[in-house]
Design a protein around this motif. Structure first.
Motif, PDB file in Angstrom:
ATOM      1  N   GLN A   1      41.016 -16.833 -37.307  1.00 49.24           N
ATOM      2  CA  GLN A   1      40.802 -15.381 -37.220  1.00 49.24           C
ATOM      3  C   GLN A   1      39.297 -15.166 -37.247  1.00 49.24           C
ATOM      4  N   ILE A   2      38.803 -14.417 -36.306  1.00 44.56           N
ATOM      5  CA  ILE A   2      37.378 -14.088 -36.235  1.00 44.56           C
ATOM      6  C   ILE A   2      37.251 -12.572 -36.261  1.00 44.56           C
TER       7      ILE A   2
ATOM      8  N   SER B   1      37.574  -8.545 -32.626  1.00 48.71           N
ATOM      9  CA  SER B   1      38.200  -9.629 -33.371  1.00 48.71           C
ATOM     10  C   SER B   1      39.300 -10.291 -32.565  1.00 48.71           C
ATOM     11  N   TRP B   2      39.651 -11.502 -33.005  1.00 46.65           N
ATOM     12  CA  TRP B   2      40.750 -12.198 -32.371  1.00 46.65           C
ATOM     13  C   TRP B   2      41.370 -13.178 -33.340  1.00 46.65           C
ATOM     14  N   VAL B   3      42.641 -13.450 -33.083  1.00 54.71           N
ATOM     15  CA  VAL B   3      43.411 -14.410 -33.871  1.00 54.71           C
ATOM     16  C   VAL B   3      43.977 -15.420 -32.885  1.00 54.71           C
ATOM     17  N   THR B   4      43.843 -16.705 -33.192  1.00 55.54           N
ATOM     18  CA  THR B   4      44.399 -17.725 -32.309  1.00 55.54           C
ATOM     19  C   THR B   4      45.670 -18.302 -32.907  1.00 55.54           C
ATOM     20  N   TRP B   5      46.573 -18.645 -31.998  1.00 55.70           N
ATOM     21  CA  TRP B   5      47.875 -19.209 -32.348  1.00 55.70           C
ATOM     22  C   TRP B   5      48.095 -20.460 -31.510  1.00 55.70           C
ATOM     23  N   PRO B   6      48.938 -21.372 -31.952  1.00 57.19           N
ATOM     24  CA  PRO B   6      49.172 -22.569 -31.144  1.00 57.19           C
ATOM     25  C   PRO B   6      49.862 -22.250 -29.813  1.00 57.19           C
ATOM     26  N   ASP B   7      50.685 -21.185 -29.800  1.00 60.53           N
ATOM     27  CA  ASP B   7      51.412 -20.825 -28.581  1.00 60.53           C
ATOM     28  C   ASP B   7      51.967 -19.409 -28.723  1.00 60.53           C
ATOM     29  N   GLU B   8      52.481 -18.876 -27.625  1.00 60.61           N
ATOM     30  CA  GLU B   8      53.016 -17.513 -27.607  1.00 60.61           C
ATOM     31  C   GLU B   8      54.211 -17.357 -28.542  1.00 60.61           C
ATOM     32  N   ALA B   9      55.084 -18.336 -28.570  1.00 57.53           N
ATOM     33  CA  ALA B   9      56.275 -18.245 -29.419  1.00 57.53           C
ATOM     34  C   ALA B   9      55.904 -18.075 -30.887  1.00 57.53           C
ATOM     35  N   THR B  10      54.926 -18.822 -31.349  1.00 59.22           N
ATOM     36  CA  THR B  10      54.480 -18.713 -32.743  1.00 59.22           C
ATOM     37  C   THR B  10      53.898 -17.334 -33.007  1.00 59.22           C
ATOM     38  N   ALA B  11      53.080 -16.839 -32.077  1.00 60.08           N
ATOM     39  CA  ALA B  11      52.470 -15.515 -32.246  1.00 60.08           C
ATOM     40  C   ALA B  11      53.525 -14.419 -32.299  1.00 60.08           C
ATOM     41  N   LYS B  12      54.490 -14.474 -31.411  1.00 58.38           N
ATOM     42  CA  LYS B  12      55.544 -13.444 -31.362  1.00 58.38           C
ATOM     43  C   LYS B  12      56.410 -13.508 -32.618  1.00 58.38           C
ATOM     44  N   ALA B  13      56.747 -14.705 -33.049  1.00 61.70           N
ATOM     45  CA  ALA B  13      57.556 -14.856 -34.267  1.00 61.70           C
ATOM     46  C   ALA B  13      56.791 -14.336 -35.478  1.00 61.70           C
TER      47      ALA B  13
END
Length: 117
Positions: A37-38, A68-80
């Motif tokens: 998270q930045i 700002s932005w938040v990174t996730w390993p993939d879309e599924a993880t972000a949506k969940a």
């Protein structure tokens, strides 16, 4: 990788409250799979000729732009994670946000170039 990006206007006097809110958010996001998270506070944001960050957020006098932005390993993880966070009772502890969420610009992105030194 999947990225949630945000641009918002925060009253200058709410900088510490915003940072505190971002810290709380990170604890949930990290628990639900976020990788980073930045949060960036305005240092030099110029007015554009056609559009700019201030117009996009309808920034008012005395407000600073946050990018700002938040990174996730993939879309599924972000949506969940989004679903889990909205259902998590800890979200109620946030109370009133130190900014007008109706003027926040946000979206999700898939990186096409990522470079690091």
């Amino acid at each position: 990788m999947y990225v949630n990006g945000f641009v918002l206007a925060v009253p200058e006097g709410n900088k510490a409250a915003y940072a505190e809110t971002a810290e709380k958010f990170w604890e949930l996001a990290k628990e639900f799979g976020a990788q980073s998270q930045i949060e960036c506070w305005e240092a030099d944001v110029k007015n554009g000729h056609t559009t700019d960050f201030r117009r996009a957020t309808k920034a008012e006098p005395g407000e600073k732009i946050v990018f700002s932005w938040v990174t996730w390993p993939d879309e599924a993880t972000a949506k969940a994670a989004e679903t889990k966070m909205m259902e998590d009772p800890r979200m109620e502890e946030f109370g009133d946000m130190p900014f007008d969420g109706k003027r926040m610009v946000y979206g999700s992105f898939e990186p096409i170039v990522w470079k690091e030194a």
